[in-house]
Design an enzyme around this catalytic site. Structure first.
Site, short mmCIF file in Angstrom:
data_model
loop_
_atom_site.label_atom_id
_atom_site.label_comp_id
_atom_site.label_asym_id
_atom_site.label_seq_id
_atom_site.Cartn_x
_atom_site.Cartn_y
_atom_site.Cartn_z
CG ASP A 1 -8.42 17.11 -10.35
OD1 ASP A 1 -8.46 16.81 -9.15
OD2 ASP A 1 -8.21 16.29 -11.26
CG PHE A 2 -11.15 24.66 -12.15
CD1 PHE A 2 -10.40 25.11 -13.24
CD2 PHE A 2 -11.92 25.56 -11.45
CE1 PHE A 2 -10.43 26.45 -13.61
CE2 PHE A 2 -11.96 26.90 -11.81
CZ PHE A 2 -11.22 27.35 -12.90
CG PHE B 1 -5.48 20.98 -5.64
CD1 PHE B 1 -5.37 20.68 -4.29
CD2 PHE B 1 -4.33 21.00 -6.42
CE1 PHE B 1 -4.13 20.40 -3.73
CE2 PHE B 1 -3.09 20.72 -5.87
CZ PHE B 1 -3.00 20.42 -4.52
CG ASP B 2 -5.09 22.33 -10.99
OD1 ASP B 2 -4.35 21.74 -10.19
OD2 ASP B 2 -5.57 21.79 -12.01
CB SER C 1 19.13 -7.05 8.24
OG SER C 1 20.14 -8.01 8.51
CD GLU D 1 11.26 2.32 16.86
OE1 GLU D 1 11.99 3.08 17.51
OE2 GLU D 1 11.59 1.84 15.75
CE LYS E 1 10.79 -6.22 10.19
NZ LYS E 1 10.41 -6.13 8.79
CG ASP F 1 5.59 -4.93 4.08
OD1 ASP F 1 6.80 -5.10 3.86
OD2 ASP F 1 4.70 -5.62 3.57
NE ARG G 1 17.68 -2.57 4.64
CZ ARG G 1 17.82 -2.55 5.97
NH1 ARG G 1 19.00 -2.76 6.51
NH2 ARG G 1 16.79 -2.31 6.75
CD GLU H 1 10.85 0.37 6.07
OE1 GLU H 1 10.68 -0.71 5.48
OE2 GLU H 1 11.88 0.64 6.70
CE1 TYR I 1 14.42 2.73 10.97
CE2 TYR I 1 12.24 2.83 9.98
CZ TYR I 1 13.56 2.40 9.94
OH TYR I 1 14.01 1.67 8.88
CE LYS J 1 14.72 0.53 16.33
NZ LYS J 1 14.57 1.85 15.68
CE LYS K 1 8.73 -10.03 8.93
NZ LYS K 1 9.82 -10.43 8.03
CB CYS L 1 -17.41 -10.24 -27.18
SG CYS L 1 -15.62 -10.41 -27.41
CB CYS M 1 -10.98 -9.90 -25.36
SG CYS M 1 -12.27 -9.64 -26.61
CB CYS N 1 -15.27 -6.82 -26.06
SG CYS N 1 -15.30 -7.87 -24.59
#
Length: 671
Positions: free
Chosen positions: A34-35, A37-38, A83, A113, A115, A117, A136, A173, A225, A288, A312, A409, A424, A430
């Site tokens: 991280d250092f 990158f920063d 849809s 194409e 689909k 999710d 949408r 999407e 798309y 399509k 689907k 525990c 717990c 624990c």
């Protein structure tokens, strides 16, 4: 450096940091610290600041978020987001193909194409600049989520081309890669938050967050798309996909142009198994008609286009035997039941375990010992048991009952009203909670202690060298005991102790997050440190004072108060403070650029296009102005952006306080 050299350095840093972002967020396989990158990001920020004409609109410095959206404006779609009709069998596809042929003849092509999710999004561009991003919604209108969408690295703020129309809309999407989902969901579980069921839910929930800085920390991606324009630019959908890809939009490389329905079905069969090799989820294939003229001829029904359909895939489900239910205790004490299964092949991987989520889910399934269960891995990353085959249940098998005592525990488990999980409460004794807390404290997102991984922490705990996070800061007093540990040489010891010592410089917000208070994640920790400034103010804060802080609700406030009521936690903080950790916020000293705003007071409200609110605050203070928290007769100016709260506007007008824009502020500074 010459201008040419500066541009080359900016381009190189931009490409390198974008790749590191992809490695970290998408692949979950960072290749630099991280250092490091920063430091590279700071170098790029300075180069861009000194040479604004060379700034790349795709620069990593432009994807940090920072705006707060109080509410999402509703926007009507210019073109309805309809849809698609769905099918799960090949005969329906052939019937669809027959209907197309009857309407337009045999001379046509399909575009297939994947689909995705995810969450549908509509992007509007004017003069090559991203103007608006809308969900949408109900198909006719959706939510304006532009500020959040601008944090998505794959979506250009400006189009890099010269042949695009003045105004166009492009649909796509928004989704989350599986590796990123698993990493972020693990963090939610460790923070005592409810995990998301699948990447789609996580992506959807992220896009509707009000803090775009938090959105920016959650890596979303986007495939585009479909292109909409007032005047048709291309003859076919396939041509438009090639064009928008050249304009810089992220178009899926797996799209395929098909000439017959048999080609379409072959494509569907191929991806039914290959989809599990992708880094993201798809749940089917979209088909399509390619020609735009033929699309117009085919037209629409009330709900969907007649020229497109989606196939689907059925969620894969297998039957196997339940061997045993075990219980995992997390860092926050949440007890999660896990089904241990007879190994079975599912969706390309061998499944041995499945989540049972919580006691409610176990009760719903009515699990008995040795049951034959159905396991599914559809939209879920982690396999889940969907039902039990009671016809195969062994006679006399005992029902599996969720335990009343902690499996680690022996403490009595508790469940708060309105919550699904049992916990717990014995967080200081624990074992898995103790180890988990220390691992969280040392993690990169918290104290970022180099030289001490999860396995090392487990080993130190087993050898009774650490039992609390404060014990880390006295390990230097136990060199002989450390040398006795297997595979723990002088170099390893030195690196670990050096990392622990360096962590004392981590800011207050990281320390607070590292404490592992339930519901206090990174963002909440940052908000709390900004509001309360130091640990003593936070510890003594009343419930009303806590919920008065930005975005702190009742559940968080109750958790914070409960944490500080435990004397053991107070003792730990005292030991950490004695060790030199930072328990107060270090305010950055302001270097004044001028005194043009000396004696002037400002309140900033709303969302701004060019600058974040932090940048505007800094700009005002660096020129002698002062930021107030509320509107009163002492206020000189209300700096107003979009979506400003109506109550502030009403009060400012009543008090006749001048209302200015960010452009007005710049004029005041440049005057």
């Amino acid at each position: 450096m010459s201008i040419s050299d500066i541009k080359s350095r900016i381009d190189a840093l931009t490409a390198e940091l974008n790749q590191h972002n992809y490695n970290y967020y998408v692949l979950a396989q960072p290749t630099i610290t991280d250092f490091e990158f920063d430091q590279k990001l700071k170098e790029l920020e300075q180069l861009e600041k000194d040479n604004p004409e060379l700034q790349d609109p795709y620069s990593p410095t432009q994807r940090v978020g920072g705006e707060i959206t109080k509410e999402f404006k509703t926007v009507k779609h210019k073109w309805a987001m309809l849809s698609l009709g769905n099918t799960y069998n090949e005969q329906d596809l052939r019937d669809f193909d027959d209907r197309i042929k009857k309407a337009i003849g045999d001379d046509f092509q399909y575009v297939c194409e994947l689909k995705f999710d995810g969450l549908s999004i509509s992007l509007t561009y004017e003069n090559g600049k991203l103007l608006r991003a809308v969900t949408r919604g109900d198909g006719t209108q959706g939510d304006d989520v532009t500020t959040n969408v601008k944090t998505i690295k794959r979506i250009p703020h400006h189009v890099k081309a010269d042949d695009y129309p003045d105004t166009f809309e492009i649909r796509g999407e928004v989704f989350m890669h599986r590796a990123a989902f698993e990493r972020l969901n693990t963090e939610r579980i460790n923070n005592g938050e409810v995990p998301y069921a699948n990447p789609r839910n996580f992506a959807s929930g992220t896009l509707k967050l009000r803090d775009s800085a938090e959105v920016a920390r959650r890596p979303l991606d986007c495939f585009l798309y479909f292109l909409y324009t007032d005047k048709r630019l291309f003859r076919t959908h396939w041509e438009s996909l090639q064009a928008v890809s050249k304009w810089g939009f992220h178009v899926c490389e797996h799209n395929r142009l098909c000439h017959t329905i048999d080609d379409v079905i072959e494509f569907i069969h191929y991806w039914e198994n290959e989809r599990y090799k992708l880094g993201y989820d798809i749940d089917g294939i979209v088909i399509k008609v390619n020609s735009y003229a033929q699309q117009e001829e085919l037209g629409f029904t009330a709900k969907s286009p007649r020229w497109a359909i989606s196939y689907k895939y059925k969620a894969q489900e297998v039957e196997t035997e339940l061997k045993l239910v075990t219980y995992q205790v997390g860092r926050t004490g949440a007890v999660t039941p896990v089904a241990n299964l007879k190994p079975v092949l599912l969706a390309g991987t061998t499944v041995k375990r499945a989540t049972l989520h919580n006691a409610n889910e176990m009760e719903r399934l009515d699990l008995h010992e040795g049951d034959t269960v159905f396991v599914e891995k559809g939209g879920e990353i982690i396999p889940k048991i969907t039902s039990v085959n009671t016809l195969k249940r062994k006679e006399g098998s005992a029902k599996i009952v969720y335990p009343e005592l902690c499996p680690e525990c022996g403490s009595n488990l508790i469940r708060k009203e309105g919550e699904a999980a049992f916990y717990c409460p014995n967080d200081e004794a624990c074992p898995p909670q103790i180890v988990g807390k220390i691992q969280h404290f040392c993690s990169r997102r918290a104290m970022n202690i180099d030289g001490i991984g999860n396995e090392t922490i487990e080993l130190l705990y087993r050898k009774n060298l650490i039992e609390h996070i404060s014990d880390l800061y006295v390990l230097y007093q136990k060199p002989d005991q450390l040398r006795e540990l297997k595979r723990f040489g002088e170099k390893s010891i030195s690196n670990m102790l050096e990392g622990i010592e360096k962590s004392k410089q981590m800011p207050f917000e990281k320390v607070l997050f590292g404490l592992g208070i339930r519901y206090v994640g990174e963002t909440v920790a940052r908000k709390l440190t900004i509001h309360f400034k130091d640990i003593d103010s936070l510890m003594s804060a009343s419930y009303d004072e806590l919920i008065a802080a930005d975005e702190i609700g009742g559940r968080i406030a109750e958790s914070i108060q409960l944490y500080f009521q435990d004397q053991r936690h107070i003792d730990q903080i005292s030991r950490l403070r004695d060790s030199g950790l930072q328990f107060s916020r270090q305010e950055q000293e302001i270097i004044f650029s001028s005194d043009k705003l000396a004696g002037k007071t400002f309140v900033i409200s709303g969302v701004f296009e060019q600058y974040s609110r932090d940048e505007l605050s800094s700009m005002i203070e660096m020129n002698g102005g002062k930021i107030l928290s509320g509107i009163s007769g002492k206020l000189n100016y209300l700096l107003a952006g979009d979506n400003m709260g109506p109550s502030k506007l009403e009060k400012a007008n009543k008090l006749k306080i001048p209302i200015i824009s960010d452009e007005d502020l710049l004029k005041m500074l440049n005057d």
